[in-house]
Design an enzyme around this catalytic site. Structure first.
Site, PDB file in Angstrom:
ATOM      1  N   ASP A 263       0.845  -1.192   0.000  1.00 48.89           N
ATOM      2  CA  ASP A 263       0.000   0.000   0.000  1.00 48.89           C
ATOM      3  C   ASP A 263       0.884   1.248   0.000  1.00 48.89           C
ATOM      4  OD1 ASP A 263      -2.233   1.868   0.703  1.00 48.89           O
ATOM      5  OD2 ASP A 263      -3.324   0.006   1.025  1.00 48.89           O
TER       6      ASP A 263
ATOM      7  N   HIS B  34      -3.780   6.134   3.579  1.00 46.13           N
ATOM      8  CA  HIS B  34      -4.453   4.973   2.985  1.00 46.13           C
ATOM      9  C   HIS B  34      -3.894   3.668   3.531  1.00 46.13           C
ATOM     10  CE1 HIS B  34      -5.471   2.100  -0.330  1.00 46.13           C
ATOM     11  NE2 HIS B  34      -6.564   2.824  -0.406  1.00 46.13           N
TER      12      HIS B  34
ATOM     13  N   SER C  73     -11.033  -0.538  -1.332  1.00 44.06           N
ATOM     14  CA  SER C  73      -9.812  -0.567  -0.516  1.00 44.06           C
ATOM     15  C   SER C  73     -10.122  -0.931   0.932  1.00 44.06           C
ATOM     16  CB  SER C  73      -9.129   0.802  -0.529  1.00 44.06           C
ATOM     17  OG  SER C  73      -8.364   1.001  -1.680  1.00 44.06           O
TER      18      SER C  73
END
Length: 595
Positions: A190, A233, A527
């Site tokens: 990620d 994220h 996600s």
């Protein structure tokens, strides 16, 4: 269409403004120090600029050479590519591939080489989350907490039945000998992580940054030479898997002070950074990260990213991972179409779509035969960059009003006289009461004017804080943005239509606008669904280590809650992942220990 505002300095504090319709207006008084603020400098494009020689980044895959080790083959392939003019960047020995920069002439020559299977673009990959924005590093390697509070059990966590696996009594304490992820390693590919966040300190088992080529996979980048944190994220997805009990940071008022807990709270995490602070990366970085995860003996790999185009080299590395016994889980994408995303659509990968907390498919979730499972992906609460989730609080005379911070708002608190600035179409809109000594601007939504334009006009009039009043009841306080992450914004928040009407009757009174940074945020996207599935896979495997990766996949599919049409379908795949049902099935199929 974006409306550009240009400012010419006249007499030090005077400016001429170009408004919609291209009709010039009279010069306006602008507070000293604000006249240079302009919207006329667009953000630099994040797209790679073409090289003068026309070179491009590609992946070159060669035919395997018999009776030669993978490393020797990789070295030979790299040398051969260099002899043909390629600027080799990486070698991937497990799949006979090199990443390189090549000119059109070199690419054409490689395509004619009988030893080359294929040459393909090193395509970009992107994070699959929808947009929502200094402490010392923690001491790592400590053991996980085993107790906290049930307030840490998020909606997503409960939807996938995780607490039913490890807190059957519902007391906020991990049950003795319950499957919690212990002994399992999940590799999260990620944007990196925030090593300051207490939710992840116990889980972290090592990392690698495939952008900076070092062993510190921090979600950071540099802008004008200054280190800045990314959007969180990777921290969000990692904490969905492994946040631990009782490790709270700064939460929104009314939420549990202990923060959140992950699906598999005692699992170990490997962090591989392949996305920059904008959520963008490359295929070669993903391949390198996959090879690293394999080399580190990861059991599960979680990827909340992808591309709309397949890659042969990428497909090969996921087949290699599958052959090595890994379970790969990837997000299907957020375009809301039946078009596949990769790596989610490869046969060796579990493609994960998103549902809301009612079990309905999220409108953005891509669908098709590549969807294997779904997980919670709408408004999922998890950890983010420390202080990276702005929270707004508007108060007057002891009364608090519901509000939402605008994206890119400044953080801080200011108390001042409330001034109504209409729709904020001009600096002069703030009218009587506006002073360069400061005030709180109340600006109405509407008028076809960008929020950033409204904010700049209020700031030029002297506003030190801004309240945007919504003009509809459909979206509450709203979810707006200042568009550009510049450094001249003041604390800016939005309120509901009802509150806006109340504030219009309070002009001249003292109002406080306080925007602070929280350490948790809600995000939406496939996600967010993906780490829920990766976490449940970790629980299944920790319940029975003797299971093969194929058995773990089958158990996840068979135990899922069927949604939509009966049986597997293109919207929900096999259904919503269910931890309790999956663990029960794993225990039933677990082979007895060898005598």
């Amino acid at each position: 269409m974006k409306r550009w505002v240009w400012l010419g300095v006249l007499g030090g504090v005077m400016a001429c403004t170009k408004v919609p319709g291209n009709k010039p207006v009279e010069p306006e008084n602008v507070c000293p120090g604000t006249e240079q603020l302009s919207l006329s400098t667009p953000l630099q494009s994040q797209k790679a600029q073409p090289q003068e020689d026309g070179a491009e980044s590609v992946l070159i895959t060669y035919r395997p050479r018999a009776s030669v080790s993978a490393k020797v083959s990789a070295d030979a392939f790299a040398d051969e590519a260099r002899r043909m003019g390629a600027d080799v960047k990486h070698r991937f020995s497990s799949i006979n591939t090199v990443a390189a920069r090549v000119t059109p002439e070199t690419r054409a020559a490689l395509a004619r080489n009988p030893d080359v299977l294929h040459v393909e673009p090193d395509r970009p990959v992107h994070a699959f989350a929808l947009p929502s924005s200094v402490l010392p590093s923690l001491v790592l390697g400590v053991g996980p907490n085993t107790s906290g509070s049930t307030g840490e059990y998020t909606q997503g966590l409960k939807q996938v039945q995780a607490p039913d696996v490890w807190d059957n009594g519902g007391d906020g304490v991990l049950d003795t000998n319950a499957p919690t992820g212990s002994g399992i390693t999940v590799c999260v590919i990620d944007s990196g992580w925030d090593n300051r966040h207490p939710e992840l300190a116990a889980a972290y088992a090592g990392g690698r940054d495939f952008l900076d080529n070092d062993d510190e996979p921090l979600d950071q980048g540099k802008e004008n030479g200054v280190i800045v944190w990314g959007g969180g994220h990777g921290t969000h997805t990692a904490a969905t898997i492994a946040a631990q009990l009782g490790a709270g940071a700064h939460v929104r008022p009314g939420e549990d002070p202990n923060g959140v807990v992950g699906v598999a709270p005692t699992v170990k995490l490997l962090i591989a950074r392949v996305l920059n602070t904008n959520g963008d990366g490359s295929t070669s970085a993903v391949i390198a990260a996959m090879e690293w995860c394999i080399s580190k003996d990861a059991n599960i790999v979680s990827l909340s990213l992808g591309s709309s185009e397949p890659s042969e080299a990428e497909r090969l590395v996921f087949e290699k991972a599958h052959a090595e016994g890994l379970v790969a889980v990837a997000a299907t994408g957020n375009r809301g179409t039946p078009n596949p995303s990769y790596p989610a659509a490869y046969a060796t990968v579990i493609g994960v779509g998103a549902v809301d907390f009612n079990g309905e498919r999220a409108s953005f979730s891509q669908y098709g035969p590549f969807v294997k499972l779904v997980g919670p992906g709408v408004g999922v609460l998890s950890a983010t960059i420390m202080g990276g989730a702005p929270y707004a609080d508007v108060q007057s005379d002891g009364t608090r009003y519901p509000s939402e911070p605008l994206e890119y708002t400044a953080v801080g608190a200011y108390t001042g006289k409330l001034v109504h600035c209409g729709q904020g179409e001009r600096v002069a809109s703030c009218g009587e009461g506006a002073t360069c000594d400061g005030f709180v601007a109340l600006v109405d939504r509407g008028g076809g004017i960008l929020f950033q334009e409204k904010a700049l006009n209020a700031i030029r009039a002297g506003a030190k804080a801004i309240i945007i009043g919504n003009n509809t009841t459909e979206d509450g306080a709203g979810n707006f943005t200042l568009t550009d992450p510049e450094d001249y914004w003041v604390p800016t928040t939005s309120v509901t239509l009802a509150s806006a009407n109340t504030f219009r009757g309070m002009v001249g009174q003292q109002v406080t606008v306080d925007v602070t940074g929280l350490d948790y945020m809600r995000q939406s996207g496939t996600s967010m669904a993906t780490p829920h599935v990766a976490g449940v896979a970790a629980l299944v495997w920790s319940a029975c280590r003797a299971l093969t990766h194929e058995q773990v996949r089958d158990i996840l599919f068979e135990s899922a809650a069927d949604l939509g049409d009966t049986g597997r379908d293109d919207l929900y795949g096999h259904g919503l992942v269910q931890a309790k049902r999956a663990v029960d099935l794993a225990l039933q199929r677990c082979p007895p220990p060898a005598p």
